[in-house]
Design a protein around this motif. Structure first.
Motif, PDB file in Angstrom:
ATOM      1  N   PRO A  57       0.223  -1.000   0.136  1.00 46.48           N
ATOM      2  CA  PRO A  57       0.294   0.612  -0.390  1.00 46.48           C
ATOM      3  C   PRO A  57       0.659   1.255  -0.057  1.00 46.48           C
ATOM      4  O   PRO A  57       0.266   2.676  -0.494  1.00 46.48           O
ATOM      5  CB  PRO A  57      -0.935  -0.226   1.371  1.00 46.48           C
ATOM      6  N   ASP A  58       1.971   1.533   1.019  1.00 44.51           N
ATOM      7  CA  ASP A  58       2.441   2.547   0.806  1.00 44.51           C
ATOM      8  C   ASP A  58       3.454   2.446  -0.884  1.00 44.51           C
ATOM      9  O   ASP A  58       4.323   3.801  -1.205  1.00 44.51           O
ATOM     10  CB  ASP A  58       3.871   2.533   1.583  1.00 44.51           C
ATOM     11  N   ASN A  59       3.320   2.014  -1.757  1.00 46.60           N
ATOM     12  CA  ASN A  59       4.368   2.118  -3.273  1.00 46.60           C
ATOM     13  C   ASN A  59       3.131   2.313  -3.886  1.00 46.60           C
ATOM     14  O   ASN A  59       3.175   2.121  -4.936  1.00 46.60           O
ATOM     15  CB  ASN A  59       4.645   0.678  -3.285  1.00 46.60           C
ATOM     16  N   VAL A  60       2.198   2.736  -3.252  1.00 47.20           N
ATOM     17  CA  VAL A  60       0.645   2.659  -4.293  1.00 47.20           C
ATOM     18  C   VAL A  60      -0.229   4.876  -4.526  1.00 47.20           C
ATOM     19  O   VAL A  60       0.590   5.038  -3.654  1.00 47.20           O
ATOM     20  CB  VAL A  60      -0.216   2.425  -3.898  1.00 47.20           C
ATOM     21  N   ILE A  61      -0.033   4.812  -5.772  1.00 51.41           N
ATOM     22  CA  ILE A  61      -0.558   6.169  -5.458  1.00 51.41           C
ATOM     23  C   ILE A  61      -1.830   6.249  -6.573  1.00 51.41           C
ATOM     24  O   ILE A  61      -2.263   5.217  -7.970  1.00 51.41           O
ATOM     25  CB  ILE A  61       0.415   7.208  -6.882  1.00 51.41           C
ATOM     26  N   PHE A  62      -2.861   6.767  -6.380  1.00 55.20           N
ATOM     27  CA  PHE A  62      -4.257   6.590  -7.130  1.00 55.20           C
ATOM     28  C   PHE A  62      -4.750   7.582  -7.964  1.00 55.20           C
ATOM     29  O   PHE A  62      -4.220   8.669  -8.145  1.00 55.20           O
ATOM     30  CB  PHE A  62      -5.490   5.999  -5.769  1.00 55.20           C
ATOM     31  N   TYR A  63      -5.175   6.935  -9.651  1.00 53.66           N
ATOM     32  CA  TYR A  63      -5.738   8.836 -10.738  1.00 53.66           C
ATOM     33  C   TYR A  63      -6.955   7.703 -11.006  1.00 53.66           C
ATOM     34  O   TYR A  63      -7.649   6.832 -10.716  1.00 53.66           O
ATOM     35  CB  TYR A  63      -4.904   8.255 -11.168  1.00 53.66           C
ATOM     36  N   LEU A  64      -7.259   8.872 -10.775  1.00 49.44           N
ATOM     37  CA  LEU A  64      -9.280   9.008 -10.913  1.00 49.44           C
ATOM     38  C   LEU A  64      -9.278   8.612 -12.673  1.00 49.44           C
ATOM     39  O   LEU A  64     -10.054   7.733 -12.510  1.00 49.44           O
ATOM     40  CB  LEU A  64      -9.881  10.367 -10.544  1.00 49.44           C
ATOM     41  N   GLN A  65      -8.014   9.124 -13.580  1.00 49.99           N
ATOM     42  CA  GLN A  65      -7.689   8.275 -15.222  1.00 49.99           C
ATOM     43  C   GLN A  65      -7.262   7.990 -15.188  1.00 49.99           C
ATOM     44  O   GLN A  65      -6.192   8.406 -14.689  1.00 49.99           O
ATOM     45  CB  GLN A  65      -8.251  10.437 -15.728  1.00 49.99           C
ATOM     46  N   ARG A  66      -7.180   7.487 -16.265  1.00 47.35           N
ATOM     47  CA  ARG A  66      -6.366   6.512 -16.587  1.00 47.35           C
ATOM     48  C   ARG A  66      -5.258   7.035 -17.441  1.00 47.35           C
ATOM     49  O   ARG A  66      -3.759   7.035 -17.258  1.00 47.35           O
ATOM     50  CB  ARG A  66      -7.761   5.379 -17.681  1.00 47.35           C
ATOM     51  N   ASP A  67      -6.203   8.939 -18.536  1.00 44.59           N
ATOM     52  CA  ASP A  67      -4.741   8.900 -18.633  1.00 44.59           C
ATOM     53  C   ASP A  67      -4.129  10.232 -17.868  1.00 44.59           C
ATOM     54  O   ASP A  67      -2.387  10.144 -18.339  1.00 44.59           O
ATOM     55  CB  ASP A  67      -5.902  10.707 -19.875  1.00 44.59           C
ATOM     56  N   ASP A  68      -3.842  10.692 -16.607  1.00 40.28           N
ATOM     57  CA  ASP A  68      -3.408  11.104 -15.195  1.00 40.28           C
ATOM     58  C   ASP A  68      -1.997   9.970 -14.916  1.00 40.28           C
ATOM     59  O   ASP A  68      -1.551  10.219 -15.039  1.00 40.28           O
ATOM     60  CB  ASP A  68      -4.186  10.967 -14.460  1.00 40.28           C
ATOM     61  N   ALA A  69      -2.519   8.537 -15.417  1.00 37.93           N
ATOM     62  CA  ALA A  69      -1.433   7.825 -14.661  1.00 37.93           C
ATOM     63  C   ALA A  69      -0.414   7.532 -15.909  1.00 37.93           C
ATOM     64  O   ALA A  69       0.282   7.558 -15.740  1.00 37.93           O
ATOM     65  CB  ALA A  69      -2.386   6.243 -15.069  1.00 37.93           C
ATOM     66  N   GLU A  70      -0.896   7.804 -17.089  1.00 38.11           N
ATOM     67  CA  GLU A  70       0.134   6.963 -18.155  1.00 38.11           C
ATOM     68  C   GLU A  70       0.696   8.720 -18.728  1.00 38.11           C
ATOM     69  O   GLU A  70       2.209   8.857 -18.977  1.00 38.11           O
ATOM     70  CB  GLU A  70      -0.870   6.912 -20.302  1.00 38.11           C
ATOM     71  N   LYS A  71       0.217   9.579 -17.731  1.00 42.09           N
ATOM     72  CA  LYS A  71       0.691  11.252 -17.827  1.00 42.09           C
ATOM     73  C   LYS A  71       1.784  11.368 -17.306  1.00 42.09           C
ATOM     74  O   LYS A  71       2.949  11.968 -17.543  1.00 42.09           O
ATOM     75  CB  LYS A  71      -0.377  12.235 -17.795  1.00 42.09           C
ATOM     76  N   ASN A  72       2.373  10.094 -16.082  1.00 42.58           N
ATOM     77  CA  ASN A  72       2.385  10.364 -14.876  1.00 42.58           C
ATOM     78  C   ASN A  72       3.827   9.092 -15.131  1.00 42.58           C
ATOM     79  O   ASN A  72       4.545   8.826 -14.585  1.00 42.58           O
ATOM     80  CB  ASN A  72       2.512  10.724 -13.627  1.00 42.58           C
TER      81      ASN A  72
END
Length: 176
Positions: A151-166
Motif C-alpha cells: 500500500p505505501d507504494n501505491v498512488i491512486f489516479y481517477l483517470q487512466r490518462d493521468d496515470a499514463e501522463k505520469n
C-alpha cells in the motif's frame, strides 16, 4: 482487550466457555469433559480464563465453581460493534469492503481510505472509477487486479490518462 483475546485463543478454553454457558460447573465437572488433558491442565485453562476476565470462580465449601462473566462478552461486543456497523454501511452500498464511517455512494468523491480498501479487497465494483499505480514497478492497474502491491507504494489516479501522463504503463494482467 489483549487479555480477552489471550483467554479465547485456545480452542480448549473456548470449549470451556461453551460448557459454562449452559450452567456454572465445578472443576471436577469441567474436567470430565476433557479426558484427553490432565486435571492440572484444566485448572490452568480455567485460571487463564479467570485472569482474562471471561469467567469468575466462586468457592462453595470445598468446591470451586466457574461461571461466565458477562462483562467480558459485552466488552468484546463493544469493540466489534464499530466494525459491524461499518459492515452494515458497506452492505447498504453494495460493496464488499469495509468503508469509512461515512460510507460511499456511487457518484461521491473517492477518498484515499475507500480506494485503498477497494484495492486491498479486489472489489470489482470500483473498476473504472479509479486506477492504482505502483511506484516501484511503473505499472497501473484496476482495483480488482490480482497483483498485490504494498500500500505505501501505491498512488491512486481517477483517470487512466493521468496515470499514463505520469509515466505509468498499463498492467498486462488486468489490462485496465
Amino acid at each position: 482487550m489483549d487479555e480477552l483475546f489471550k483467554g479465547i485463543a485456545d480452542p480448549v478454553r473456548r470449549q470451556m466457555l461453551d460448557l459454562l454457558a449452559r450452567q456454572p460447573l465445578n472443576v471436577n465437572q469441567i474436567n470430565e469433559h476433557f479426558s484427553d488433558i490432565s486435571r492440572q491442565a484444566v485448572s490452568k485453562h480455567l485460571s487463564v480464563l479467570e485472569d482474562a476476565g471471561w469467567i469468575k470462580i466462586y468457592q462453595a465449601g470445598r468446591e470451586r465453581y466457574g461461571y461466565l462473566n458477562k462483562t467480558a462478552f459485552y466488552e468484546l461486543k463493544d469493540w466489534l460493534q464499530e466494525y459491524l456497523d461499518m459492515d452494515r454501511a458497506s452492505l447498504r452500498n453494495d460493496h464488499g469492503v469495509f468503508l469509512e464511517k461515512t460510507g460511499y455512494k456511487k457518484g461521491d468523491p473517492l477518498t484515499y481510505p475507500v480506494m485503498l480498501q477497494a484495492m486491498l479487497s479486489k472489489d470489482r465494483e470500483f473498476d473504472g472509477l479509479f486506477y492504482n499505480a505502483v511506484k516501484t514497478t511503473g505499472i497501473f492497474c484496476k482495483p480488482s487486479c490480482s497483483a498485490n502491491p504494498r500500500p505505501d507504494n501505491v498512488i491512486f489516479y481517477l483517470q487512466r490518462d493521468d496515470a499514463e501522463k505520469n509515466g505509468f504503463r498499463a498492467c498486462k494482467r488486468c489490462k485496465p
